[in-house]
Design an enzyme around this catalytic site. Structure first.
Site, PDB file in Angstrom:
ATOM      1  CG  ASN A   9      -1.696   1.226   1.449  1.00  0.00           C
ATOM      2  OD1 ASN A   9      -1.795   2.062   0.537  1.00  0.00           O
ATOM      3  ND2 ASN A   9      -2.294   1.378   2.626  1.00  0.00           N
ATOM      4  CE  LYS A  11      -0.061   3.206   4.774  1.00  0.00           C
ATOM      5  NZ  LYS A  11       0.002   3.286   6.217  1.00  0.00           N
ATOM      6  CG  HIS A  96      -5.920   1.729   5.204  1.00  0.00           C
ATOM      7  ND1 HIS A  96      -5.427   2.748   5.985  1.00  0.00           N
ATOM      8  CD2 HIS A  96      -4.915   0.823   5.061  1.00  0.00           C
ATOM      9  CE1 HIS A  96      -4.165   2.461   6.297  1.00  0.00           C
ATOM     10  NE2 HIS A  96      -3.832   1.308   5.740  1.00  0.00           N
ATOM     11  CD  GLU A  98      -2.820   5.467   6.804  1.00  0.00           C
ATOM     12  OE1 GLU A  98      -2.794   5.552   5.565  1.00  0.00           O
ATOM     13  OE2 GLU A  98      -1.891   4.938   7.465  1.00  0.00           O
ATOM     14  CD  GLU A 168      -3.417  -2.638   7.315  1.00  0.00           C
ATOM     15  OE1 GLU A 168      -2.303  -2.811   6.848  1.00  0.00           O
ATOM     16  OE2 GLU A 168      -4.110  -1.641   7.069  1.00  0.00           O
ATOM     17  N   GLY A 174       2.474   2.224  10.744  1.00  0.00           N
ATOM     18  CA  GLY A 174       3.436   3.307  10.589  1.00  0.00           C
ATOM     19  C   GLY A 174       4.145   3.695  11.871  1.00  0.00           C
ATOM     20  CB  SER A 212       5.135  -1.757  12.023  1.00  0.00           C
ATOM     21  OG  SER A 212       4.816  -0.394  12.257  1.00  0.00           O
TER      22      SER A 212
HETATM   23  P1  PGA Z   1       2.825   0.333   7.558  1.00  0.00           P
HETATM   24  O1  PGA Z   1       1.350   0.521   6.924  1.00  0.00           O
HETATM   25  O2  PGA Z   1       3.367  -0.956   6.996  1.00  0.00           O
HETATM   26  O3  PGA Z   1       3.608   1.531   7.108  1.00  0.00           O
HETATM   27  O4  PGA Z   1       2.653   0.260   9.025  1.00  0.00           O
HETATM   28  C1  PGA Z   1       0.493  -0.579   6.742  1.00  0.00           C
HETATM   29  C2  PGA Z   1      -0.834  -0.110   6.171  1.00  0.00           C
HETATM   30  O5  PGA Z   1      -1.324   0.939   6.570  1.00  0.00           O
HETATM   31  O6  PGA Z   1      -1.436  -0.776   5.294  1.00  0.00           O
END
Ligand code: PGA
Length: 251
Positions: A9, A11, A96, A98, A168, A174, A212
């Site tokens: 992803n 982003k 997601h 976010e 997640e 992140g 992460s």
């Molecule tokens: P990250 O993001 O691997 O940077 O923690 C995962 C995601 O949001 O899909």
């Protein structure tokens, strides 16, 4: 051996020229591996550059990070599932964290997006996950099951069995903190039971772990019996690092 999914992803990263360079670099090294599927989720405006770069590499799939729940209309700035499909996407991330936490997306909107994805022939990747406070209160299973049940509400078993689910934990995205492989496996087991009831099938729906994921922890994660792959943000942005990630050996 399981069939693994490695989903990247991106982003809001990688303009079209960066994406074209990424795909060139990645394809120069990556040979098809039969036991896994790779999916890239570039930003919507970058997606055509990825489609163009991948050409006939149908072992690498493409998805969008978000879709609107309506099929068309006056929704300035949004993309429908049909637009995404027409541009070359096969998958759509839905719900997601976010989207849920930064843009206020509700379970009901997430459910409508799952429906919109299916209407346009996209495979929804439904994301669920608890916040740190919810985890500390011991509410993890309740939260992810509520999000899962809301996301599949009203769907028949056949549709549910075509989906992908991603667990997640919000506190792990992140942040460099991640669920231990066994914690992830425990939550996946809970999700799997509900999916089994909904689809009346054993197995079926792949459940990915995200939050992460790195080269240091990916192998331990995908070695867990209930983890069918990973959804990777930050560690999917560099072509060399991504190549190392997706070629992780099954334990
Ligand atoms: P990250 O993001 O691997 O940077 O923690 C995962 C995601 O949001 O899909």
């Amino acid at each position: 051996m399981k069939h693994l999914i490695f989903a990247g992803n991106w982003k809001m990263n990688h303009a079209p020229a960066d994406a074209a360079a990424f795909v060139r670099d990645f394809l120069a090294h990556y040979q098809r591996m039969k036991d896994r599927t790779i999916i890239l989720f570039p930003p919507a405006l970058t997606l055509p550059a990825v489609v163009h770069g991948l050409k006939e590499r149908n072992d690498i799939q493409i998805g969008v990070q978000n879709i609107h729940w309506e099929d068309k209309g006056a929704f300035t700035g949004e993309n429908s599932a049909a637009i995404a499909r027409g541009a070359g996407a096969k998958y759509a991330l839905v719900g997601h964290s976010e989207r849920r936490h930064l843009f206020g997306e509700t379970d009901a909107e997430t459910r409508k997006k799952v429906g919109a994805a299916f209407r346009a022939g996209l495979i929804p990747v439904l994301c669920v996950g608890e916040t740190l406070i919810q985890r500390e209160r011991g509410e993890t299973n309740d939260v992810v099951l509520r999000q899962l049940r809301a996301g599949i509400e009203g769907l028949d078993g056949q549709h549910v069995s075509q989906m992908v689910v991603a667990y997640e934990p919000v506190w792990a995205i992140g942040t460099g903190k991640n669920a231990t492989p066994t914690d992830a496996n425990d939550v996946h087991t809970v999700l799997r039971d509900t999916l089994r009831q909904a689809t009346e099938r054993v197995g079926g729906v792949p459940i990915l772990y995200g939050g992460s994921v790195s080269l240091a922890n990916v192998q331990a994660l995908v070695s867990q019996p209930e983890v069918d792959g990973v959804l990777v943000g930050g560690a999917s942005l560099d072509a060399g690092g991504w190549h190392s990630m997706v070629t992780t050996k099954q334990g």
